[in-house]
Write a protein that holds these residues in place. Structure first.
Motif, PDB file in Angstrom:
ATOM      1  N   GLY A   3       6.195   1.634   1.699  1.00  0.00           N
ATOM      2  CA  GLY A   3       6.554   0.560   2.456  1.00  0.00           C
ATOM      3  C   GLY A   3       8.317   0.566   2.638  1.00  0.00           C
ATOM      4  O   GLY A   3       8.668  -0.242   3.536  1.00  0.00           O
ATOM      5  N   PHE A   4       8.826   1.300   1.954  1.00  0.00           N
ATOM      6  CA  PHE A   4      10.302   1.389   1.789  1.00  0.00           C
ATOM      7  C   PHE A   4      10.962   2.719   2.084  1.00  0.00           C
ATOM      8  O   PHE A   4      10.524   3.691   1.662  1.00  0.00           O
ATOM      9  CB  PHE A   4      11.020   0.867   0.522  1.00  0.00           C
ATOM     10  CG  PHE A   4      10.511  -0.710   0.316  1.00  0.00           C
ATOM     11  CD1 PHE A   4      11.463  -1.684   0.762  1.00  0.00           C
ATOM     12  CD2 PHE A   4       9.367  -0.898  -0.183  1.00  0.00           C
ATOM     13  CE1 PHE A   4      11.059  -3.069   0.539  1.00  0.00           C
ATOM     14  CE2 PHE A   4       8.841  -2.437  -0.360  1.00  0.00           C
ATOM     15  CZ  PHE A   4       9.771  -3.479   0.141  1.00  0.00           C
ATOM     16  N   ARG A  34      13.259  -1.909   3.914  1.00  0.00           N
ATOM     17  CA  ARG A  34      11.874  -2.019   4.241  1.00  0.00           C
ATOM     18  C   ARG A  34      11.534  -1.012   5.553  1.00  0.00           C
ATOM     19  O   ARG A  34      12.360  -1.135   6.548  1.00  0.00           O
ATOM     20  CB  ARG A  34      11.064  -3.144   4.520  1.00  0.00           C
ATOM     21  CG  ARG A  34       9.715  -3.360   4.740  1.00  0.00           C
ATOM     22  CD  ARG A  34       9.168  -4.839   4.684  1.00  0.00           C
ATOM     23  NE  ARG A  34       9.429  -5.605   3.681  1.00  0.00           N
ATOM     24  CZ  ARG A  34       8.517  -5.286   2.548  1.00  0.00           C
ATOM     25  NH1 ARG A  34       7.330  -4.663   2.882  1.00  0.00           N
ATOM     26  NH2 ARG A  34       8.675  -6.237   1.839  1.00  0.00           N
TER      27      ARG A  34
END
Length: 496
Positions: free
Chosen positions: A350-351, A374
């Motif tokens: 997610g990053f 992010r």
């Protein structure tokens, strides 16, 4: 001379029942061998040795007579040793024939056959009668032997034993000739447990000895290229110090060296005789060693000074840490690395990943803190886009309705006012026009409210587009809207 000849029987159990014809044939054959050999005939017991006979030849004749004596007593093993001693001192066809006879009486048909073959190779021009007798005996022996091959877990270079007799090294160049019957097969290689099996060898056929190792091990030898004495880490466990060797399961194993070196010894590149517990930290990288069954695998590792530490922290915590493209753990991570430049990469689901180079110097600690950005949530963004469209649609819908009311009511109000102006000179209307005046006033009020509602709806829709549009957060041009309102008409242009 004939009374010194050994008479070879067909089988150990039939030594006293040899056919008379075979007996006479061997006596004549061996007599011819004596007379045709280049060496002097072997003298019978008790006869003086000629003065010009060498010491080795005299001893050979003496051993031959000992062999004859043992053979007459059916002491075939003792006779075999004596004949072999005689042959070692002096090569002689007669002696070779007697060795073959002893081997046959002992049931070593394969060795007897090989002895005859060696005799024929060394003395290819045997007299016809002798050659015929030898050929007949070899034909009989061929019916008493089979061949053997070794398969399965057969380690290269191992000694092969058949009935406790060494028969060569593995792998065999060709199937091995073996006497028929039940044969005990054993394979031995130094440093490993022996392999054993039993094979029923059939005459004239090829048999297979399938070896299966009960302990599937290989030998691993680990050393350090500078001869430093360091701890050996094998598959995550400390197993000793270099140089180290031991039996391990066949397959892949991870090996690493680590420990300490005295600063002075390290500077002088000296190799201490024992492992030390303080000083400059040194270690090697990991190496994967492929250990094969019953084979020796050598691994030589080079250790380097590791006296530099690095600590990596991340936001969010628990991110994966890679150093020089190799995963070392999760943040916060701390460890020692070789001196010099390293590429640190931190990543998390997610990053966006972050990569940075660091240079580690001797006896200095480095700390690295990484904040990850992010990645956009595509699902949430799609949901927000749908909600934005709905909100803009409602706002503009209300605005359109309001402006529509304004246009209709305003037009009617204007018509009503113009009509009243025509019927009411100087703006003075009779009482009969009071109802028309009230209608005109109501239409005017409705037009005003519609204009306000339409303007508010258009303003709200435009505000939603400007404030929540994707361009506002990603640097792209946002939407633009222009609207025009006139009595009885409404126009709006925009770019989204």
């Amino acid at each position: 001379m004939v009374n010194s000849v050994v008479i070879a029987g067909r089988r150990p159990t039939l030594v006293r029942t040899i056919h008379l014809r075979t007996l006479i044939g061997w006596v004549l054959a061996l007599w011819l061998i004596h007379s045709g050999a280049r060496a002097e005939p072997l003298e019978p017991s008790g006869k003086a040795v000629k003065a010009d006979v060498s010491r080795d030849e005299a001893e050979a004749r003496a051993q031959f007579r000992v062999g004859v004596a043992h053979f007459d007593k059916q002491e075939y093993r003792e006779a075999l040793e004596a004949f072999r001693s005689s042959l070692w001192l002096k090569r002689n066809r007669n002696t070779m024939g007697n060795i073959a006879s002893c081997l046959k009486q002992l049931g070593q048909y394969d060795d007897a056959l090989e002895q005859y073959e060696e005799m024929r190779r060394e003395y290819p021009n045997l007299p016809a009668k002798i050659d015929a007798i030898v050929a007949a005996d070899m034909a009989e022996l061929l019916g008493l032997v089979g061949t053997l091959t070794v398969t399965g877990d057969a380690p290269a270079g191992a000694l092969l034993f058949i009935d406790d007799r060494v028969r060569g090294k593995l792998p065999l160049e060709k199937p091995l000739r073996v006497s028929a019957g039940s044969r005990a097969v054993r394979v031995e290689k130094e440093g490993f447990a022996p392999l054993r099996t039993t094979v029923e060898v059939k005459a004239g056929k090829e048999s297979v000895a399938e070896l299966v190792a009960m302990s599937r091990k290989g030998r691993l030898v680990v050393s350090e290229k500078h001869n430093w004495v360091l701890r050996v880490e094998l598959d995550g466990k400390d197993v000793g110090v270099t140089p180290w060797q031991g039996l391990v399961d066949a397959g892949q194993h991870k090996v690493r060296l680590h420990g300490f070196m005295g600063v002075e010894a390290l500077a002088a590149c000296e190799a201490p005789g024992v492992s030390v517990e303080e000083g400059a930290r040194v270690a090697s990288g990991f190496e994967v060693a492929l250990v094969k069954l019953y084979e020796e695998t050598r691994v030589v590792l080079g250790a380097e000074e590791q006296d530099a530490s690095l600590r990596v922290e991340s936001t969010p915590g628990g991110a994966t840490v890679r150093i020089d493209a190799r995963v070392v753990g999760t943040a916060p991570w701390e460890g020692r690395l070789p001196l010099g430049e390293h590429v640190i990469e931190v990543s998390a689901n997610g990053f966006f990943s972050a990569k940075q180079s660091v240079v580690l110097e001797r006896r200095k600690e480095r700390e690295l803190s990484v904040s990850l950005e992010r990645q956009p949530d595509l699902v949430a963004e799609a949901r927000a886009g749908r909600n934005r469209k709905i909100g803009v649609g409602l706002a503009y819908g209300v605005g359109v309705v309001g402006l529509g009311v304004f246009a209709v009511a305003g037009g009617l109000a204007l018509d009503k006012v113009n009509d009243l102006d025509a019927r009411c000179p100087n703006k003075q209307c009779p009482s009969t026009e009071a109802g028309s005046q009230r209608v005109a006033a109501a239409l005017g009020t409705a037009a005003t409210v519609g204009l306000l509602v339409g303007g508010l709806g258009a303003a709200m829709g435009t505000g939603v587009l400007l404030l929540t549009g994707p361009g506002s957060s990603q640097g792209r041009p946002g939407p633009s809207v222009s609207a025009g309102v006139g009595l009885g008409s409404f126009e709006m242009k925009g770019r989204f």
